[in-house]
Each structure stands twice: as structure tokens, then as C-alpha cells.
Design a protein around this motif. Sequence first.
Motif, short mmCIF file in Angstrom:
data_model
loop_
_atom_site.label_atom_id
_atom_site.label_comp_id
_atom_site.label_asym_id
_atom_site.label_seq_id
_atom_site.Cartn_x
_atom_site.Cartn_y
_atom_site.Cartn_z
N GLY A 1 0.79 -1.22 0.00
CA GLY A 1 0.00 0.00 0.00
C GLY A 1 0.83 1.28 0.00
N ILE A 2 2.13 1.15 -0.10
CA ILE A 2 2.98 2.35 -0.04
C ILE A 2 3.33 2.80 -1.45
N ASN A 3 3.20 4.11 -1.67
CA ASN A 3 3.57 4.66 -2.97
C ASN A 3 5.06 4.93 -3.01
N ARG A 4 5.74 4.36 -4.00
CA ARG A 4 7.19 4.44 -4.03
C ARG A 4 7.66 5.06 -5.33
N THR A 5 8.62 5.99 -5.19
CA THR A 5 9.18 6.63 -6.37
C THR A 5 10.44 5.87 -6.78
N LEU A 6 10.55 5.57 -8.05
CA LEU A 6 11.62 4.72 -8.54
C LEU A 6 12.70 5.55 -9.24
N ASP A 7 13.87 4.95 -9.40
CA ASP A 7 14.90 5.63 -10.18
C ASP A 7 15.33 4.75 -11.36
N ALA A 8 16.15 5.31 -12.21
CA ALA A 8 16.45 4.67 -13.49
C ALA A 8 17.30 3.41 -13.37
N ASP A 9 17.87 3.17 -12.15
CA ASP A 9 18.65 1.95 -11.97
C ASP A 9 17.80 0.79 -11.48
N MET A 10 16.51 1.06 -11.25
CA MET A 10 15.64 0.01 -10.72
C MET A 10 14.92 -0.69 -11.86
N LEU A 11 14.87 -2.00 -11.74
CA LEU A 11 14.21 -2.78 -12.76
C LEU A 11 12.73 -2.96 -12.37
N VAL A 12 11.85 -2.78 -13.34
CA VAL A 12 10.43 -3.01 -13.05
C VAL A 12 9.84 -4.00 -14.03
N ILE A 13 8.74 -4.62 -13.61
CA ILE A 13 7.92 -5.42 -14.51
C ILE A 13 6.74 -4.51 -14.86
N ALA A 14 6.69 -4.09 -16.11
CA ALA A 14 5.65 -3.13 -16.51
C ALA A 14 4.71 -3.78 -17.51
N ASP A 15 3.52 -3.20 -17.61
CA ASP A 15 2.67 -3.58 -18.74
C ASP A 15 2.87 -2.52 -19.82
N ARG A 16 1.94 -2.38 -20.69
CA ARG A 16 2.13 -1.41 -21.77
C ARG A 16 2.29 0.01 -21.22
N ASP A 17 1.58 0.30 -20.09
CA ASP A 17 1.49 1.68 -19.64
C ASP A 17 2.33 2.03 -18.42
N ARG A 18 2.49 1.11 -17.52
CA ARG A 18 3.07 1.49 -16.23
C ARG A 18 3.71 0.30 -15.54
N PRO A 19 4.56 0.57 -14.52
CA PRO A 19 5.16 -0.53 -13.74
C PRO A 19 4.07 -1.25 -12.96
N GLN A 20 4.15 -2.58 -12.94
CA GLN A 20 3.20 -3.38 -12.17
C GLN A 20 3.89 -4.16 -11.05
N ALA A 21 5.21 -4.11 -11.01
CA ALA A 21 5.96 -4.76 -9.93
C ALA A 21 7.38 -4.20 -9.92
N VAL A 22 7.98 -4.17 -8.74
CA VAL A 22 9.40 -3.86 -8.64
C VAL A 22 10.11 -5.21 -8.75
N ALA A 23 10.89 -5.39 -9.80
CA ALA A 23 11.40 -6.71 -10.14
C ALA A 23 12.17 -7.35 -8.98
N GLY A 24 11.72 -8.54 -8.61
CA GLY A 24 12.42 -9.32 -7.59
C GLY A 24 12.21 -8.83 -6.18
N VAL A 25 11.44 -7.74 -6.01
CA VAL A 25 11.27 -7.18 -4.67
C VAL A 25 9.82 -7.31 -4.21
N MET A 26 8.90 -6.64 -4.92
CA MET A 26 7.51 -6.71 -4.52
C MET A 26 6.59 -6.35 -5.69
N GLY A 27 5.43 -7.00 -5.73
CA GLY A 27 4.46 -6.70 -6.76
C GLY A 27 3.74 -5.38 -6.49
N GLY A 28 3.00 -4.94 -7.50
CA GLY A 28 2.23 -3.72 -7.34
C GLY A 28 0.80 -4.03 -6.91
N ALA A 29 0.15 -3.02 -6.33
CA ALA A 29 -1.20 -3.23 -5.83
C ALA A 29 -2.21 -3.33 -6.98
#
Lengths: 693, 353
Positions: A186-214
Motif C-alpha cells: 500500500g505504499i507509494n514508491r518513487t523509482l529511479d532509473a537503476d531500478m528494474l520493473v515489470i511493466a505492462d504497456r502503460d506502467r510498472p506493475q511490480a518492482v522486479a524481484g522485490v515486490m508486486g504492485g497493488a
Amino acid sequence: MRLLVSWLRDFVEVTASAEEIAGGLDLRGFEVAAIEPLGDGDAVIDVEVTANRPDCLSVVGLAREVATLYDRPITLPSSEDGAKIQLKPITTGMSDRLSVTIADDELCPRYAAAVAEATGVKSPAWMTARLQAAGVRPISAIVDITNYVLLELGHPTHAFDLEKLAGAEIRVRRASPGEAITTLDGINRTLDADMLVIADRDRPQAVAGVMGGARAEVSPTTRIVAFESAYFKPASVRRTSKRLGLKTEASSRFERGADCNVPAIALQRIGALMDRIGAGRIVGPLIDVYPRRREPARIHMRRVRLATLLGATVPDREVERILRTLGLAVDAAADGWDASPPTFRVDLLREVDLIEEVGRHFGFDKLPATFPVVTAPAAAPDPRISRDQLVRRVMTAAGLSEAVTFGFIEAHAAEPFAAAGSDRPIGIANPLSAKFDTLRPSLIPGLLDAVAHNRRHGADDVGLFEVGTRFSGHGETRAVGVAWTGSTAAVHWSDSPRAIDFFDVKGIVERVCGALGVMPRFEPCHEAFLVPGQAARIVAASANGSAPILGVMGRITADLADARGLPQQDQLFVAELNLDAMWRARIETTEAVRPLPRHPFVVRDLSIVVADTLPAEIIRGTIQAAGEKAPAPLAGITFFDRYHGKGIPDGAVSVSVRMTFQAADRTLTDAEAQASVDTILASLVREHAAVQR
Amino acid sequence: MTDILPSSDSVRQLVAQFDAELAQAKSTRDRQTVRDRFLGRKSGVVAAWMQMIATAPPDQKKQIGRWANELKKAIEEIWLGYQQAEAVVVGLQGIDVTLPGRAPRLGHRHPLTLVRDRLEEIFTRMGFAVVEGPEVEDEWHCFDALNMPAEHPARDMQDTLYLASPIPGDSPADHRTLLRTHTSSMQIRYMQAHAPPIRIVVPGRVYRRDDLDLTHSPAFGQIEGLAVGEGLSLADLKGTLLAFARQMFSPTVRVRFRPSFFPYTEPSAEIDLSCWQCEGAGCAMCKKTGWIEIGGCGMVHPAVFEAVGYDAERNTGFAWGIGIERIAILRYQVEDIRLFYENDLRFLEQFPY
Ligand SMILES: [Zn+2]
């Protein structure tokens, strides 16, 4: 890692009890924190897994250890019919329901996924019981299955609600700077360019290897699930997890190193479990983006090296058995073996790593205890060792007990001891508490606190010293500190003891100087922490005329004493000497003894009245200088009385000096001695307007 | 008095009289006079009775002799008692030797120093040289060279205390300075300055980002050991630590190596000693396990040799780190580690000079 023994038995058949298994793991490098018995003979063994063994954060990993320990075969997951740990055969290919692309295959060398239709049933009791025993809270069938696989195979997977992934696609990419995601907590997190994300077409849906998105979180009503089973670069996950302050079961495994060859197996296991509990079924192919397959390394291990390093010979058959049961492919070579560690063994990189594996399972208890042959004489010890021991001996002989205080103190306690410029105290960047946030510039603050502690507990006479390290902008130095208050002696029936004064501490300073071969000089000085007029700087009188500062001594100010919780009426005297500076300033002397004098000495006492501001050291200098011109050689000067009061004018003092004359080559006559005293007296009269009494 | 004739009544009466007269005597001389009247060789009662035996009728000789001896024995016994009491009284007339003496003040060494000295002594006898290193270190010596690269978890701000401003030293500008977390950094410094073979122990203080409580301290002592040469083995390490443990704790102690993980050793092990208090049966000191952990050890990792430019093929070596407080806690049965840093004289004075 909470290991459920019945789950372990799925993988390896051993008759040993939970206690025996725990004891065995303990001696193979897995410290057992606790054994919790459950009903019907089952138990949970709480195992501590060292940082180099992420593969053992799983039932299968520990099962390999237990199999090797008991020399039993291990049952691995299989897609054969009737397999004990069933895998669902799924063909690999492209899916028309989900597309996967990896934009950064350095941070994500492999990304596998599968689509499943979910029924929304609840997990069966056997599954929730296992999860709970392992310390995981059951949530929903889909999430429970991913957790079950995480515990069983050690591989973190993730489930997305596919209908919430825009464009039905997964893009593994770096976050764009400032991009944000609300994670499952439930926490909103700001990411930086060195962080890997699992995104769909529009936006990140998970922080890779760390935690999924809500947003794409699965719920009991989710109908279509996309399972992720990937491998992420450990350093990247570690950095992201640390930067976000977010540590999860997944991140702690990925950052130590997951197995890049298990993602497909993990999905097949998920498929089999879906079928088994009726949670739904995998539909379509297994999507597997794995551009550069990682092959197991090949490591050569020499038989001789193995025996040399362990100090024991392990039979070849035993070497091969151990390595093979642990999952390595082993081929015999002329002088040893060639072995390929499986990719889940991220810790096996070179020969010595294999030697450790063999030694560990051969049993360190089977190694003999031998004493290494001495091939060279012992090296010279650090001269500081014996120097500090000598200082300690002098201090205890002087009646002071040894204290040990911390190298860091609170900033304001250091303040009075700080000089200007580069001698400012050094702060600690990340102190755990303000009590320990500054490196001590001096041993005195710690000693003051130790004296205060003893005074609070009823001790009247407290004499402490410490030998320790001090820090300043110039580096670290070893010093001895002294703090002394109370009486010179214990209470005794015969007389009443005298209070400690400046000269008691000065005497100790002189003793230490004598022990280390340093000639000290005492000069009045000003220090923020010392009473004005009762403070001295100690400098070395060295042959080359330089006068390095050795330390300071004096009486602690009432303000400081009060601030450190010492009683108001206390007279506390301190000294601190820089042992490194003293060592440099020591005067090397011959060890040869001086011959004893063959002619008697003559003693003459002289009492003079001089101004009471005249330092004794000046009087001594005058006598010394005059003595050199006198007919009888002056061998010693002792001040034996100093008197103010009746018969002595105000502003003056009576000083009594005993002078010893002695010649190496003859017996002195009275006349010679008298002539010498006269010469000296004349000098004192001339230079200091001294009046003989 | 010499006219009193021997009889069992008169024996009793004379003995009582002697006792009473002695008690009344005011000085040593008075007591001597009393004694002479009874025991004097010429005029004493006892002597008179002895003479009577010779002159008595034959049928009474035996009886008189018995009374005379009875009297002599009783009187002498009382006199001896007075003489012993007199010795004390005579002493009092000089000085009272039982009054407390004027003891010169002697300070006490700190228990951590006692343990450290003992450790140094034991290892010196085994051919190890004692050396010291700096407490303020740079990251390279404390971590990088010890096979803990930049990403290593032990380098976390969580565990390590970093300095707010660097202290000048030999560290390159891009390395932060810190308080060393282990004495192992001195392995690197020593190997950089010396060629093998090496046998050193490094006692010293180390720092961790820990709170002070019953069992933890943010600063504590450690003794590092390092031996490097040709053909050194894990069995040699075991033998060395066994010899140490037997001198330090008990001649029957056994050493057990439990595999573990340290980045700078491979193989790595925890050092357990068999409990010398319960002989392995299980007691409070060993938490009922029969074993006591005292530190970590292992064979020097080849990466460490490579970092200092040693030939990792030709040399092997072993190293260990043992907590000095840990040893002191075990030896002196101290239950609260904070006692070592409070410097309470009631604690310190229990240790030798
Ligand atoms: Zn015990």
C-alpha cells in the motif's frame, strides 16, 4: 528457514528423528536455532542459513544436505506419471494471451511466464498447514501456491491479474526517473532509473524481484492469472531493495543469487499444484525468454590439494559420493576430478569451494589435530605491546586500577578536550545512539565517567588509569590516562591519610616518564577542562632541542566535574600522556651499569628566602649552573622543605635545598664543600635576590 | 605450705590454691613467685612431696608417690596455660602485632587485560609474534581485500560505523574510513609488509553498530591469528586451537569445528570447545549443549592471498578470530558484559594485580 520435517521427507527418506536431523545439519554448517515438535511425530527445525547458501532457503536445498549426510538418494520433482513431487509438462512457446519482452537482459537474464485460469477455490488444509508450519500466512489459493513453491524449491514467483495488465503484455525494463508504483503493502514508491520493473504497456506493475504492485494484485475473484518466474541480477535487486528500504522473501533470495535454470521448473510445479488442489489450470504454452542460457561452470579439483588443505585423505569414492549427492556432475581426472556445480550453487566458484564441500560432509570431526611445523623463527613483536605492559605495571604499582572505556563518547563530553583546527573531534557518520557519536579525543572523559560511577557507589578513594587509543584529525594515538581522587592511602588506625593533590599525580607521570626513558618538563598551561593555576603541560626535554608535547595534567574544573555527575567537593586530578610521542622522545641509554663511587659524599643544606612566584625549576637551574663552576662536583639537589608563614615576609617563601657533593677521584674536604655552597649561594643572591635563613 | 601432708584432698586443695593465687598475681614477677612456691626445685611443695617419698614408710611410698605426681602434673599444666597467655600479654607490652598493617596501595589490572596477556603468552610460546594494527581503517583493508566486495551485506551501514570525516592514512581517497569491524584487517596490513612464512596474533579493539546490553557491546576486544606457509592445513589449525584451549581452559578440553561461512576463509568453521565445567554432560555455562562457541576460523581464502600479492598456489594459511570478552566471560563467569566497561572498583578489585 523453518524446515517442516514431513515436507523434507517427501524429498529424502530417512528414518532419523527430527532431533537427529537437526544435530546433523548443525554439524554441516546449518546452525539450528530451535526444534519445535508438532503433533504426530512431525516437527519444525528452525535452521539458520549462511549468506552464501541461498539454495538452502528451501526444502529441496536442505534435503540435498540431509541426503548427503545420511547417504540416501534424493527424490527430485519430475513430470513422470505418479512422481512424488509432480511437475506439469507444459510445452514452451509463444502465447497469444500474454507477450513478454526483456528490455534489459543484463538485469534480467531470464523471464518465464505462464497463463492460468483460476477457479477461486480455497487452499486445502494440507497446504495451509504446511505454509503455516513454515511461518507463512495463507492468503488465497493462487498466492498460497506461489508461496508453497517458494518454500519448496526456493524460487520466488509472482502472480499478476492478467486482466489488469494493460495490453496483456509484460515489459521487463528499467524505471524511468521519477516513475512511481504503489506496492502490495500500500505504499507509494518513487523509482529511479537503476531500478528494474515489470511493466505492462502503460506502467510498472511490480518492482522486479522485490515486490508486486497493488494494481494488478490477484484476489479471490481473479479469473486469469499470469505467473512470473524469472531470474534477476543479485546486485540490482540488492540495490533496489536497499534504496526502497523494502526487504522481502523474494528480494532476500534474489539478492543472494537465485537459480537461473529453475524458472521453468517452478512454473511446471505451479501447474501441477493448480491441478492438484483444483485452483485452476495453466492454459497455453510456457513463455520462456532466456536469451543466453547459463551453463554450469567446470571446476578442477586436485587430489593432492584436497589432502593438503584438509590435512587428511578422503577416499576417492567418498569425494565422488559427496559431490554427486549435492548435485554436482563429477568426472574423474588424472590428478583428481572435474566437477560441474549446478547453477543453484552460486557459492561454488573455484577449487577451494569444492574442497570445503568435501571437507564439510567428510566431517571436520574426522580431521586429526596436528601442530604445524615451525619453519622460521618468530617475527619481532610490536614494541608497543611491551611498552604498554610496562606502563600498566607502573600504574598498578602506583596503586591505580585499570579501566577500559569506550572509544566513542558523546559529542559534548568531547567538547572541552577539542582543540582548534584539525584537532576537532571526529564524528561518527551513522551512530546508533548520541551517547556514542564521537571518537574520543582523550581518555579523560571516559575516566571521569568511571570515577563518577564509583563515587555514586560509595567509593571515596578512586584511582583509575586506562591505556587506550585516542583519535584526532591527525590520526590515532595510544595514550595512558589517569584520574585520581580521595586519599593517598586507605584509612588506617595509626594516622589519618592525606588528600590526593597535584604532586601525587605528577609523581606518577614522572615514574612513567622514567620507565620509558623520557625526561619530562612541566610548564604551566591553560586547558578548558583544568583549573587555571593547577594545570601543566608535559613536554620532553630532548637532546636536539625540540620539545615535543607529551601530555597534560592538572585538576579538573568544578564545572566539568559537576557536568559528569561528580560530587562538588571532590578534588579530582587527571593526567594524560601520549605514549607514541613518549616512545619517540625516549633517550636511548646504555644498559651498562655505572661504577659505584669510591669516595664519600658530602651533604650541605641551604635555606633561602625568595619570591614565592619563583619556580623551583629555576632555582634548580641556578644551583646547577653555579655548581658547575664550584670546586666540589655537585652530584644531587633535593628540595626538602618549602615554608610560608611566620617569619617569612608576604610574597616570599622559604626554600630548603639539600646538595650532595661528590668527586670521582678524591675525598672532598670541608673547605671545598663550603666554597661550593658559597658560590651557589652567591649565584642565588645575585640572580634571585635570595636571602639565606 | 610445705608442711601440708599428701592426701587426695590436699592435692585438690593445693591445685585450687595455685590457680587462685596465679589469678590474683598482678605482674609477671608475682606469678613467678607463686610458681616457685609450688614448683621451685628447692622450696616448692611438689619438691617437698617428692622428697617425702624417700623418707616414707615402705607401705606408704607408693601412695605418696602417686599423689606427688598427680600434684606435679596438675600444677605444671596450669602453669603452662599461664605461660601461653603470658606470651600474648608480653607481646602487648611491645606492639600489638594483630593490628592491621599499612598495606601499600596496589592497583588491579583489568580482566580484559589479564585475558589478553594470557592469550599473548600462550600464542607467543607457539611461535606467534604479537602485533597491533589501527582501529580506524579504510574499506579496502577491512572489506575489499578480505573478499568482501562493495556489494557485500557486511559492509552495510547497519553493521559498520563509518567516520563523518576521513582520518588521513594510506587509504585511497575513494575509500571511506571506518572503525574496524574485525582485527582481520591487520592480516592484510601484515601480509602486505611481510613475506611468508607468517605466524602472528593481533589483539585489539573492534567496533560494531550494536547497542550495549547484557550480551552485546558496540566495542570489544578480539584476538586474530594468522599463519601462512607451505602446506598448512585445517588439521594444523585444529591442533593449534586445541593447544591454546588446553592451556587457556582445561587440559582435557576438546575442539570441534562446525562448518560456517566467512568471506575471507574457505573452508570456514565456528570453534566450539567441549564444556570444561560439565565435561560435556550439559550445564548452564554451555546452555546444556556440552559445547561452547568461542570464535570463528578457517583456511585463508585464495582471494585474500591474491589481494596482497601472495602466491595463492604455493601458500596456504589459516586464521581465526576469538572474542576477548567472550573468554573473560567464560573464565571469570561474568554474566553481564557491561561490567567490563563500568569500571566499578568492587569488580576490578577481584582481579589480580
Ligand atoms: Zn557445560
